[in-house]
Design a protein around this motif. Structure first.
Motif, PDB file in Angstrom:
ATOM      1  N   ALA A 116       1.114  -1.250   0.137  1.00 24.54           N
ATOM      2  CA  ALA A 116      -0.364  -0.204  -0.160  1.00 24.54           C
ATOM      3  C   ALA A 116       0.493   1.430   0.060  1.00 24.54           C
ATOM      4  CB  ALA A 116      -0.678  -0.010   1.665  1.00 24.54           C
ATOM      5  N   PRO A 117       0.538   1.901  -1.418  1.00 25.97           N
ATOM      6  CA  PRO A 117       1.201   3.268  -1.209  1.00 25.97           C
ATOM      7  C   PRO A 117       1.554   4.415   0.320  1.00 25.97           C
ATOM      8  CG  PRO A 117      -0.088   3.353  -2.956  1.00 25.97           C
ATOM      9  CD  PRO A 117      -0.342   2.067  -1.678  1.00 25.97           C
ATOM     10  N   LEU A 118       0.387   3.909   1.014  1.00 28.22           N
ATOM     11  CA  LEU A 118       0.862   4.354   2.339  1.00 28.22           C
ATOM     12  C   LEU A 118       1.348   3.761   3.055  1.00 28.22           C
ATOM     13  CD1 LEU A 118      -0.978   6.350   5.023  1.00 28.22           C
ATOM     14  CD2 LEU A 118      -2.432   4.360   5.347  1.00 28.22           C
ATOM     15  N   LEU A 119       1.725   2.763   3.353  1.00 23.77           N
ATOM     16  CA  LEU A 119       2.960   2.101   3.789  1.00 23.77           C
ATOM     17  C   LEU A 119       4.609   2.853   3.564  1.00 23.77           C
ATOM     18  CD1 LEU A 119       0.549  -0.828   5.547  1.00 23.77           C
ATOM     19  CD2 LEU A 119       0.892   1.481   6.903  1.00 23.77           C
ATOM     20  N   GLN A 120       4.889   2.598   2.451  1.00 22.56           N
ATOM     21  CA  GLN A 120       5.495   2.946   1.993  1.00 22.56           C
ATOM     22  C   GLN A 120       7.194   3.798   2.668  1.00 22.56           C
ATOM     23  OE1 GLN A 120       7.223   0.517  -0.417  1.00 22.56           O
ATOM     24  NE2 GLN A 120       4.697  -0.187   0.396  1.00 22.56           N
ATOM     25  N   PRO A 121       6.322   4.539   3.404  1.00 26.91           N
ATOM     26  CA  PRO A 121       7.554   5.906   4.195  1.00 26.91           C
ATOM     27  C   PRO A 121       8.078   4.940   5.483  1.00 26.91           C
ATOM     28  CG  PRO A 121       5.429   7.111   3.440  1.00 26.91           C
ATOM     29  CD  PRO A 121       5.364   5.948   3.032  1.00 26.91           C
ATOM     30  N   ILE A 122       6.755   3.704   5.367  1.00 23.43           N
ATOM     31  CA  ILE A 122       7.400   3.125   7.174  1.00 23.43           C
ATOM     32  C   ILE A 122       8.646   2.654   6.435  1.00 23.43           C
ATOM     33  CG2 ILE A 122       6.257   1.860   8.728  1.00 23.43           C
ATOM     34  CD1 ILE A 122       3.915   2.713   8.386  1.00 23.43           C
ATOM     35  N   VAL A 123       7.914   1.624   5.479  1.00 25.93           N
ATOM     36  CA  VAL A 123       8.815   0.182   4.778  1.00 25.93           C
ATOM     37  C   VAL A 123      10.436   1.199   4.319  1.00 25.93           C
ATOM     38  CG1 VAL A 123       8.840  -1.605   2.398  1.00 25.93           C
ATOM     39  CG2 VAL A 123       7.113  -1.173   3.855  1.00 25.93           C
ATOM     40  N   GLU A 124      10.010   1.890   3.740  1.00 32.47           N
ATOM     41  CA  GLU A 124      11.468   2.552   3.664  1.00 32.47           C
ATOM     42  C   GLU A 124      12.189   2.898   4.899  1.00 32.47           C
ATOM     43  OE1 GLU A 124      10.608   5.375   0.655  1.00 32.47           O
ATOM     44  OE2 GLU A 124      10.146   4.302  -0.842  1.00 32.47           O
ATOM     45  N   ALA A 125      11.722   3.507   5.503  1.00 28.58           N
ATOM     46  CA  ALA A 125      12.553   3.869   7.052  1.00 28.58           C
ATOM     47  C   ALA A 125      13.074   2.722   7.258  1.00 28.58           C
ATOM     48  CB  ALA A 125      11.508   4.734   7.546  1.00 28.58           C
ATOM     49  N   LEU A 126      12.250   1.601   7.471  1.00 32.00           N
ATOM     50  CA  LEU A 126      12.503   1.206   8.654  1.00 32.00           C
ATOM     51  C   LEU A 126      14.160  -0.538   7.805  1.00 32.00           C
ATOM     52  CD1 LEU A 126       9.387  -1.259  10.074  1.00 32.00           C
ATOM     53  CD2 LEU A 126      11.898  -0.469  11.146  1.00 32.00           C
ATOM     54  N   ARG A 127      13.608   0.393   5.984  1.00 27.00           N
ATOM     55  CA  ARG A 127      15.003  -0.599   5.196  1.00 27.00           C
ATOM     56  C   ARG A 127      15.991   0.104   5.372  1.00 27.00           C
ATOM     57  NH1 ARG A 127      12.758  -0.327  -0.178  1.00 27.00           N
ATOM     58  NH2 ARG A 127      11.695  -1.878   0.773  1.00 27.00           N
ATOM     59  N   ASP A 128      16.188   1.516   5.450  1.00 28.04           N
ATOM     60  CA  ASP A 128      17.207   2.314   6.016  1.00 28.04           C
ATOM     61  C   ASP A 128      17.418   2.476   7.009  1.00 28.04           C
ATOM     62  OD1 ASP A 128      16.691   3.301   3.192  1.00 28.04           O
ATOM     63  OD2 ASP A 128      15.646   5.247   3.434  1.00 28.04           O
ATOM     64  N   ASP A 129      17.273   2.178   8.381  1.00 26.28           N
ATOM     65  CA  ASP A 129      17.227   2.425   9.191  1.00 26.28           C
ATOM     66  C   ASP A 129      16.958   1.134   9.587  1.00 26.28           C
ATOM     67  OD1 ASP A 129      17.954   2.562  12.248  1.00 26.28           O
ATOM     68  OD2 ASP A 129      17.528   4.841  11.858  1.00 26.28           O
ATOM     69  N   PRO A 130      16.526  -0.059  10.214  1.00 26.26           N
ATOM     70  CA  PRO A 130      15.824  -1.196  11.330  1.00 26.26           C
ATOM     71  C   PRO A 130      15.755  -0.548  12.774  1.00 26.26           C
ATOM     72  CG  PRO A 130      17.489  -2.429   9.328  1.00 26.26           C
ATOM     73  CD  PRO A 130      17.908  -0.714   9.950  1.00 26.26           C
ATOM     74  N   GLY A 131      16.806   0.458  12.998  1.00 27.91           N
ATOM     75  CA  GLY A 131      16.704   0.350  14.161  1.00 27.91           C
ATOM     76  C   GLY A 131      15.936   1.856  14.427  1.00 27.91           C
ATOM     77  N   ASP A 132      15.202   2.307  13.427  1.00 30.58           N
ATOM     78  CA  ASP A 132      14.400   2.977  13.681  1.00 30.58           C
ATOM     79  C   ASP A 132      13.354   3.173  14.690  1.00 30.58           C
ATOM     80  OD1 ASP A 132      12.509   5.672  11.854  1.00 30.58           O
ATOM     81  OD2 ASP A 132      11.188   4.680  12.325  1.00 30.58           O
ATOM     82  N   ARG A 133      12.882   3.960  15.312  1.00 31.10           N
ATOM     83  CA  ARG A 133      12.182   3.610  16.860  1.00 31.10           C
ATOM     84  C   ARG A 133      10.956   4.692  16.663  1.00 31.10           C
ATOM     85  NH1 ARG A 133      13.571  -0.313  19.389  1.00 31.10           N
ATOM     86  NH2 ARG A 133      12.603   0.759  20.878  1.00 31.10           N
ATOM     87  N   HIS A 134      10.259   5.023  15.629  1.00 27.27           N
ATOM     88  CA  HIS A 134       9.264   5.992  15.421  1.00 27.27           C
ATOM     89  C   HIS A 134       7.639   4.791  15.476  1.00 27.27           C
ATOM     90  CE1 HIS A 134      11.268   8.420  12.614  1.00 27.27           C
ATOM     91  NE2 HIS A 134       9.689   8.787  13.127  1.00 27.27           N
ATOM     92  N   SER A 135       7.219   4.984  16.563  1.00 26.91           N
ATOM     93  CA  SER A 135       5.579   4.548  16.668  1.00 26.91           C
ATOM     94  C   SER A 135       4.901   5.219  15.417  1.00 26.91           C
ATOM     95  CB  SER A 135       5.326   4.865  18.014  1.00 26.91           C
ATOM     96  OG  SER A 135       4.790   6.384  18.146  1.00 26.91           O
ATOM     97  N   LEU A 136       3.441   3.672  16.223  1.00 26.28           N
ATOM     98  CA  LEU A 136       2.445   4.182  15.086  1.00 26.28           C
ATOM     99  C   LEU A 136       1.781   5.767  15.480  1.00 26.28           C
ATOM    100  CD1 LEU A 136       0.749   2.091  13.956  1.00 26.28           C
ATOM    101  CD2 LEU A 136      -0.886   1.976  15.456  1.00 26.28           C
TER     102      LEU A 136
END
Length: 156
Positions: free
Chosen positions: A50-70
């Motif tokens: 889903a396009p809506l979730l792509q920023p989340i996927v990319e953030a975790l791909r770039d930085d698996p330690g990303d600490r953003h909450s829902l």
């Protein structure tokens, strides 16, 4: 994932031997296929499309330690947490936090399998300490990080 039993470990170690004849190698490979079993806990990560979730996927791909909450993502993406939760479950079959934990567990297994030190893996994946990392990995996989390091050590 597969269950690494003592017998499977021995067979895999045998396959690394340069002195193994072609016929012995073939027999050993057949034995591996006979004894291989799925791990008790499979880690399957569905990557949402889903396009809506792509920023989340990319953030975790770039930085698996990303600490953003829902909630953080909800504000960043300009949608309600309810909408984000619904789309996440529909796309991945998991709640957001379990999906993130599974993504991190897959990354951890890969890094530990390549021989990356446990402390470095914990830091890269955003855990506050190696013990917090160990508890999280055990919760997701049923095994401790040292299990994955031991398997890596068998193939070094």
């Amino acid at each position: 994932m597969v269950q690494i039993t003592p017998l499977l470990r021995l067979l895999l170690t045998r396959l690394t031997s340069p002195e193994l004849s072609a016929s012995s190698r073939g027999l050993t490979e057949k034995m591996v296929l006979d004894v291989i079993e799925p791990a008790p806990r499979e880690i399957t990560v569905t990557i949402p499309s889903a396009p809506l979730l792509q920023p989340i996927v990319e953030a975790l791909r770039d930085d698996p330690g990303d600490r953003h909450s829902l909630g953080d993502w909800s504000r960043t993406l300009g949608v309600s947490t309810k909408t984000l939760t619904r789309v996440f479950r529909f796309e991945t079959g998991l709640p957001f936090t379990r999906w993130v934990a599974a993504v991190r567990a897959q990354d951890a297994i890969y890094l530990l399998g390549r021989g990356t030190p446990l402390e470095e893996v914990a830091m890269l994946l955003g855990y506050s300490s190696p013990s917090a990392f160990g508890a999280a990995i055990k919760r997701v996989t049923g095994s401790t990080p040292s299990t994955f390091q031991a398997v890596a050590g068998q193939h070094s």
